[in-house]
Design a protein around this motif. Structure first.
Motif, PDB file in Angstrom:
ATOM      1  N   THR A 194       0.828  -1.204   0.000  1.00 60.75           N
ATOM      2  CA  THR A 194       0.000   0.000   0.000  1.00 60.75           C
ATOM      3  C   THR A 194       0.864   1.256   0.000  1.00 60.75           C
ATOM      4  O   THR A 194       1.963   1.279   0.545  1.00 60.75           O
ATOM      5  N   PHE A 195       0.359   2.319  -0.627  1.00 56.95           N
ATOM      6  CA  PHE A 195       1.120   3.552  -0.659  1.00 56.95           C
ATOM      7  C   PHE A 195       0.198   4.764  -0.786  1.00 56.95           C
ATOM      8  O   PHE A 195      -0.960   4.654  -1.174  1.00 56.95           O
ATOM      9  N   ILE A 196       0.765   5.919  -0.455  1.00 56.88           N
ATOM     10  CA  ILE A 196       0.099   7.219  -0.589  1.00 56.88           C
ATOM     11  C   ILE A 196       0.958   8.072  -1.524  1.00 56.88           C
ATOM     12  O   ILE A 196       2.180   7.985  -1.478  1.00 56.88           O
ATOM     13  N   THR A 197       0.332   8.877  -2.370  1.00 51.61           N
ATOM     14  CA  THR A 197       1.102   9.808  -3.192  1.00 51.61           C
ATOM     15  C   THR A 197       0.688  11.242  -2.896  1.00 51.61           C
ATOM     16  O   THR A 197      -0.400  11.498  -2.400  1.00 51.61           O
ATOM     17  N   PHE A 198       1.585  12.167  -3.206  1.00 52.22           N
ATOM     18  CA  PHE A 198       1.267  13.589  -3.140  1.00 52.22           C
ATOM     19  C   PHE A 198       0.983  14.131  -4.539  1.00 52.22           C
ATOM     20  O   PHE A 198       0.671  15.298  -4.711  1.00 52.22           O
ATOM     21  N   HIS A 199       1.149  13.296  -5.531  1.00 52.62           N
ATOM     22  CA  HIS A 199       0.899  13.636  -6.939  1.00 52.62           C
ATOM     23  C   HIS A 199       0.308  12.376  -7.544  1.00 52.62           C
ATOM     24  O   HIS A 199       0.924  11.317  -7.500  1.00 52.62           O
ATOM     25  N   ASP A 200      -0.884  12.486  -8.088  1.00 49.23           N
ATOM     26  CA  ASP A 200      -1.617  11.295  -8.515  1.00 49.23           C
ATOM     27  C   ASP A 200      -1.097  10.763  -9.855  1.00 49.23           C
ATOM     28  O   ASP A 200      -1.812  10.717 -10.854  1.00 49.23           O
ATOM     29  N   ALA A 201       0.174  10.346  -9.857  1.00 48.80           N
ATOM     30  CA  ALA A 201       0.819   9.919 -11.098  1.00 48.80           C
ATOM     31  C   ALA A 201       0.872   8.406 -11.272  1.00 48.80           C
ATOM     32  O   ALA A 201       1.179   7.934 -12.360  1.00 48.80           O
ATOM     33  N   PHE A 202       0.561   7.640 -10.240  1.00 45.84           N
ATOM     34  CA  PHE A 202       0.876   6.221 -10.294  1.00 45.84           C
ATOM     35  C   PHE A 202      -0.297   5.238 -10.224  1.00 45.84           C
ATOM     36  O   PHE A 202      -0.101   4.066  -9.911  1.00 45.84           O
ATOM     37  N   PRO A 203      -1.527   5.648 -10.522  1.00 41.39           N
ATOM     38  CA  PRO A 203      -2.627   4.686 -10.420  1.00 41.39           C
ATOM     39  C   PRO A 203      -2.548   3.556 -11.455  1.00 41.39           C
ATOM     40  O   PRO A 203      -2.949   2.426 -11.164  1.00 41.39           O
ATOM     41  N   TYR A 204      -2.060   3.841 -12.651  1.00 44.66           N
ATOM     42  CA  TYR A 204      -1.954   2.797 -13.677  1.00 44.66           C
ATOM     43  C   TYR A 204      -0.899   1.768 -13.288  1.00 44.66           C
ATOM     44  O   TYR A 204      -1.095   0.564 -13.445  1.00 44.66           O
ATOM     45  N   LEU A 205       0.224   2.260 -12.782  1.00 41.51           N
ATOM     46  CA  LEU A 205       1.286   1.371 -12.307  1.00 41.51           C
ATOM     47  C   LEU A 205       0.778   0.511 -11.156  1.00 41.51           C
ATOM     48  O   LEU A 205       1.016  -0.700 -11.100  1.00 41.51           O
TER      49      LEU A 205
END
Length: 312
Positions: A208-219
């Motif tokens: 599980t992870f959190i991002t500050f920039h929504d760049a990684f949903p496909y990955l």
């Protein structure tokens, strides 16, 4: 795992889109006669890498948005207008990412321009996790056509390369064989990269992870990682309250790692990492870096190494 991916929040050079003169508008035919090659302009780094890989040396490929520059809010320069005015082909990521293009293309007044949308046929993802705001004054990148960061999934990158190949063949059929061979070689590398991601990350299920920039949903979706939230942090000076809100949001999800993108000012992240007692690691959204097409694989393999380490 906490990812601070701020490639979409870096400062960008500001310029104004200007009307194109008839002289510049007519320069396209002169340039093509001089070079003998198809002139292709691409929007930003990932699209440049894919296009250059397919084109090889049979077309001249340029990039409009300098690597490391904010693409979401980029404002076109007169040089951008001129580049499009004198181009045969324009290649974009699509999915609403390059907001600056519409008026820039209009101002370029290039009636013979062929546009290639690299994301045609790709089903976009919308928000796949909650968005946590740390201040009321934040600006959000509105992804009205879905999340545009498809290039970070090697399988979807294959589709983008295929779309670029087909578009270049349609615009420049004389070099069809070269485009096909170059695209096939790059796609083979993408398939190998996908296999490497699958084999490596299947050893760390339910990461599980959190991002500050929504760049990684496909990955995340491709490799069964779980993005549990997007924590938005303002680009301007942070107040102590903002920092505390960010810390509280991170603590809420009990993450184990902290990620930052290469080339980003990490003062806030260093502070957060100390407060949370987390290790700061780089995760690359490919919006900055080298212009060699092989840079995609180097950066993605570095991302895989980072994910493998953080997900243990």
């Amino acid at each position: 795992m906490l990812s601070m991916a701020t490639g979409c929040s870096q400062s960008n050079p500001k310029g104004k889109t200007s009307e194109q003169s008839p002289q510049a508008q007519s320069a396209a035919s002169t340039l093509r006669v001089q070079s003998g090659k198809t002139k292709v302009v691409t929007t930003f780094l990932p699209i440049y890498l894919f296009t250059k890989a397919v084109a090889g040396n049979v077309a001249d490929v340029e990039i409009l948005v300098p690597p490391g520059t904010e693409v979401h809010e980029y404002q076109a320069t007169p040089e951008n207008v001129k580049a499009i005015a004198t181009a045969n082909v324009l290649v974009k990521n699509g999915l609403g990412l390059e907001v600056f293009l519409e008026n820039t293309v209009k101002n370029a007044q290039n009636s013979k321009l062929t546009e290639i949308d690299a994301s045609i046929g790709i089903k976009p993802l919308n928000e796949i996790s909650p968005v946590v705001k740390t201040t009321q004054d934040e600006k959000d990148h509105e992804h009205t056509q879905g999340n545009p960061h498809v290039w970070l999934d090697p399988v979807l990158a294959k589709q983008q390369v295929t779309n670029i190949r087909d578009g270049l063949i349609a615009a420049d059929p004389a070099n069809k064989a070269t485009y096909e061979v170059n695209a096939a070689a790059y796609i083979k590398e993408l398939e190998s990269l996908n296999s490497e991601f699958q084999q490596t990350l299947q050893k760390t299920p339910s990461c599980t992870f959190i991002t500050f920039h929504d760049a990684f949903p496909y990955l995340a979706k491709r490799y069964n990682l779980k993005q549990v939230a997007v924590v938005q942090i303002p680009e301007d000076q942070l107040s102590p309250t903002d920092v505390q809100n960010a810390v509280n949001a991170v603590k809420k999800y009990k993450v184990k790692a902290l990620f930052s993108e290469p080339g980003v000012d990490n003062k806030l992240l260093v502070s957060l990492s100390k407060d949370l007692k987390l290790t700061l690691r780089p995760l690359d959204s490919l919006e900055t870096g080298e212009t060699d097409p092989q840079h995609y694989f180097q950066a993605m393999k570095a991302n895989l190494q980072t994910l493998q380490t953080a997900c243990k």
